[in-house]
Design a protein around this motif. Structure first.
Motif, PDB file in Angstrom:
ATOM      1  N   ARG A  70       0.841  -1.204   0.000  1.00 53.99           N
ATOM      2  CA  ARG A  70       0.000   0.000   0.000  1.00 53.99           C
ATOM      3  C   ARG A  70       0.874   1.251   0.000  1.00 53.99           C
ATOM      4  O   ARG A  70       1.934   1.284   0.618  1.00 53.99           O
ATOM      5  CB  ARG A  70      -0.912  -0.009   1.212  1.00 53.99           C
ATOM      6  N   ASP A  71       0.398   2.281  -0.687  1.00 53.35           N
ATOM      7  CA  ASP A  71       1.172   3.515  -0.838  1.00 53.35           C
ATOM      8  C   ASP A  71       1.563   4.149   0.496  1.00 53.35           C
ATOM      9  O   ASP A  71       2.666   4.668   0.632  1.00 53.35           O
ATOM     10  CB  ASP A  71       0.394   4.532  -1.675  1.00 53.35           C
ATOM     11  N   GLU A  72       0.673   4.108   1.475  1.00 57.55           N
ATOM     12  CA  GLU A  72       0.984   4.767   2.745  1.00 57.55           C
ATOM     13  C   GLU A  72       2.057   4.033   3.550  1.00 57.55           C
ATOM     14  O   GLU A  72       2.652   4.598   4.459  1.00 57.55           O
ATOM     15  CB  GLU A  72      -0.282   4.970   3.587  1.00 57.55           C
TER      16      GLU A  72
ATOM     17  N   LYS B 145       7.662   4.189   4.920  1.00 65.12           N
ATOM     18  CA  LYS B 145       8.207   3.536   6.118  1.00 65.12           C
ATOM     19  C   LYS B 145       9.175   2.419   5.734  1.00 65.12           C
ATOM     20  O   LYS B 145      10.221   2.249   6.355  1.00 65.12           O
ATOM     21  CB  LYS B 145       7.077   2.975   6.974  1.00 65.12           C
TER      22      LYS B 145
END
Length: 58
Positions: A6-8, A12
């Motif tokens: 996922r992009d979010e 991280k």
């Protein structure tokens, strides 16, 4: 290499020195390829629809 992240979560992972990439089909057969991939895994249709709805919220 990690795929389907996922992009979010990508920033991280990059900070932790993971290699992350985005896959974008292109060329003259991109539509046929994309439709075939959607048919292979029905859940992808739901993901595509929810992604489209989320990106077009006002």
């Amino acid at each position: 290499m990690l795929k389907g992240i996922r992009d979010e979560i990508k920033p991280k992972l990059l900070k932790k020195h993971f290699v992350v990439s985005d896959y974008i089909p292109y060329g003259t057969n991109w539509l046929a390829y994309s439709i075939r991939r959607l048919k292979e895994r029905k859940r992808n249709i739901l993901l595509l629809g929810s992604s489209f709805i989320q990106s077009h919220r006002v």
